[in-house]
Design an enzyme around this catalytic site. Structure first.
Site, PDB file in Angstrom:
ATOM      1  N   ASP A   4       2.058  -7.692  -7.069  1.00 42.61           N
ATOM      2  CA  ASP A   4       2.790  -6.721  -6.258  1.00 42.61           C
ATOM      3  C   ASP A   4       4.240  -7.210  -6.163  1.00 42.61           C
ATOM      4  O   ASP A   4       4.494  -8.316  -5.681  1.00 42.61           O
ATOM      5  CB  ASP A   4       2.148  -6.672  -4.870  1.00 42.61           C
ATOM      6  N   VAL A  27       6.627   2.001  -6.602  1.00 49.50           N
ATOM      7  CA  VAL A  27       7.342   0.767  -6.251  1.00 49.50           C
ATOM      8  C   VAL A  27       8.355   1.042  -5.135  1.00 49.50           C
ATOM      9  O   VAL A  27       8.505   0.253  -4.195  1.00 49.50           O
ATOM     10  CB  VAL A  27       8.103   0.235  -7.494  1.00 49.50           C
ATOM     11  N   ASP A  28       9.053   2.143  -5.258  1.00 47.70           N
ATOM     12  CA  ASP A  28      10.088   2.523  -4.301  1.00 47.70           C
ATOM     13  C   ASP A  28       9.517   2.606  -2.885  1.00 47.70           C
ATOM     14  O   ASP A  28      10.067   2.028  -1.929  1.00 47.70           O
ATOM     15  CB  ASP A  28      10.646   3.890  -4.752  1.00 47.70           C
TER      16      ASP A  28
HETATM   17  N1  AR6 Z   1       4.382  -3.742  -7.568  1.00 44.81           N
HETATM   18  C1  AR6 Z   1       4.466  -3.706  -8.908  1.00 44.81           C
HETATM   19  N2  AR6 Z   1       4.284  -2.580  -9.634  1.00 44.81           N
HETATM   20  C2  AR6 Z   1       4.012  -1.452  -8.945  1.00 44.81           C
HETATM   21  C3  AR6 Z   1       3.927  -1.399  -7.532  1.00 44.81           C
HETATM   22  C4  AR6 Z   1       4.126  -2.623  -6.834  1.00 44.81           C
HETATM   23  N3  AR6 Z   1       4.056  -2.687  -5.496  1.00 44.81           N
HETATM   24  N4  AR6 Z   1       3.661  -0.106  -7.152  1.00 44.81           N
HETATM   25  C5  AR6 Z   1       3.586   0.624  -8.292  1.00 44.81           C
HETATM   26  N5  AR6 Z   1       3.775  -0.173  -9.379  1.00 44.81           N
HETATM   27  P1  AR6 Z   1       6.718   4.046 -10.273  1.00 44.81           P
HETATM   28  P2  AR6 Z   1       8.789   5.274 -11.987  1.00 44.81           P
HETATM   29  C6  AR6 Z   1       3.806   0.176 -10.811  1.00 44.81           C
HETATM   30  O1  AR6 Z   1       6.037   5.359 -10.144  1.00 44.81           O
HETATM   31  O2  AR6 Z   1       7.783   5.680 -13.001  1.00 44.81           O
HETATM   32  C7  AR6 Z   1       9.258   6.978  -7.016  1.00 44.81           C
HETATM   33  O3  AR6 Z   1       8.854   8.078  -6.243  1.00 44.81           O
HETATM   34  C8  AR6 Z   1       3.226   1.501 -11.212  1.00 44.81           C
HETATM   35  O4  AR6 Z   1       1.806   1.386 -11.344  1.00 44.81           O
HETATM   36  O5  AR6 Z   1       6.898   3.214  -9.061  1.00 44.81           O
HETATM   37  O6  AR6 Z   1      10.078   4.667 -12.454  1.00 44.81           O
HETATM   38  C9  AR6 Z   1      10.771   6.878  -7.108  1.00 44.81           C
HETATM   39  O7  AR6 Z   1      11.392   7.276  -5.912  1.00 44.81           O
HETATM   40  C10 AR6 Z   1       3.909   1.735 -12.558  1.00 44.81           C
HETATM   41  O8  AR6 Z   1       3.265   1.003 -13.600  1.00 44.81           O
HETATM   42  O9  AR6 Z   1       8.219   4.216 -10.919  1.00 44.81           O
HETATM   43  C11 AR6 Z   1      11.080   7.821  -8.237  1.00 44.81           C
HETATM   44  O10 AR6 Z   1      11.136   9.153  -7.784  1.00 44.81           O
HETATM   45  C12 AR6 Z   1       5.305   1.125 -12.368  1.00 44.81           C
HETATM   46  O11 AR6 Z   1       5.166   0.282 -11.218  1.00 44.81           O
HETATM   47  C13 AR6 Z   1       9.913   7.647  -9.172  1.00 44.81           C
HETATM   48  O12 AR6 Z   1       8.830   7.215  -8.353  1.00 44.81           O
HETATM   49  C14 AR6 Z   1       6.403   2.133 -12.117  1.00 44.81           C
HETATM   50  O13 AR6 Z   1       5.909   3.229 -11.386  1.00 44.81           O
HETATM   51  C15 AR6 Z   1      10.159   6.574 -10.198  1.00 44.81           C
HETATM   52  O14 AR6 Z   1       9.088   6.560 -11.112  1.00 44.81           O
END
Ligand code: AR6
Length: 162
Positions: A4, A27-28
């Site tokens: 995480d 992640v955000d």
């Molecule tokens: N730690 C590590 N990896 C994570 C975590 C965490 N805590 N949570 C999710 N992931 P995403 P994007 C993974 O959707 O595709 C948001 O709403 C997840 O499984 O976080 O760039 C923003 O505000 C995936 O493999 O980012 C934007 O609107 C990876 O991190 C949009 O999502 C990225 O998933 C950005 O989308």
């Protein structure tokens, strides 16, 4: 590593944000939830000053990390897989620009998530290939780049790319 990103004890963690800088899911959401309101306060100030129209895709900007173990959050906006032309160049730019911001902060250790590989719809193998290739080629003073992946499939994709 699998893990995480909000738990990483590094100088800076990179947030897969959106242009609004006002938070979201994935992640955000996790970074803002765990880091607390200080991060959003700085994001609001950035929107009111440098980024009135939002942070453009492929760029990066730092804020405090609030209550996270890290010292800074570097926000970057990945390309949406189905929408953005030049998407590979934009995704590469996210990694390069984040490292530039890290250099300007003096951050020696930086953790990245798999930018754009969640809500923004990138196939994990392709996202991992761009991430690894770009970071390897980057000219930076950062000493450790840690890819922090959510789940075994993402970890395997990054291991293949490495
Ligand atoms: N730690 C590590 N990896 C994570 C975590 C965490 N805590 N949570 C999710 N992931 P995403 P994007 C993974 O959707 O595709 C948001 O709403 C997840 O499984 O976080 O760039 C923003 O505000 C995936 O493999 O980012 C934007 O609107 C990876 O991190 C949009 O999502 C990225 O998933 C950005 O989308």
């Amino acid at each position: 590593m699998q893990g995480d990103i909000t738990e990483q004890e590094v100088d800076a963690v990179v947030n897969a944000a959106n242009s609004s800088l006002m938070g979201g899911g994935g992640v955000d959401g996790a970074i803002h939830r765990r880091g607390g309101p200080a991060i959003l306060d700085e994001c609001r100030a950035l929107r009111a000053s440098r980024y009135g129209r939002g942070l453009p895709t492929g760029q990066a900007v730092a804020t405090t990390a609030g209550n996270l173990p890290a010292r800074w959050v570097i926000h970057t906006v990945g390309p949406v897989h189905s929408r953005d032309e030049d998407r590979s160049a934009l995704l590469a730019s996210c990694y390069r620009e984040s490292l530039k911001v890290a250099d300007s902060l003096g951050a020696a250790t930086v953790a990245f998530p798999a930018i754009s590989a969640g809500i923004y719809g990138w196939p994990m193998d392709d996202a991992a290939r761009v991430a690894v290739t770009t970071v390897r080629a980057a000219s930076t003073s950062v000493e450790e780049v840690r890819f922090v992946l959510f789940g075994a499939d993402a970890l395997a994709a990054f291991e293949r790319a490495l």
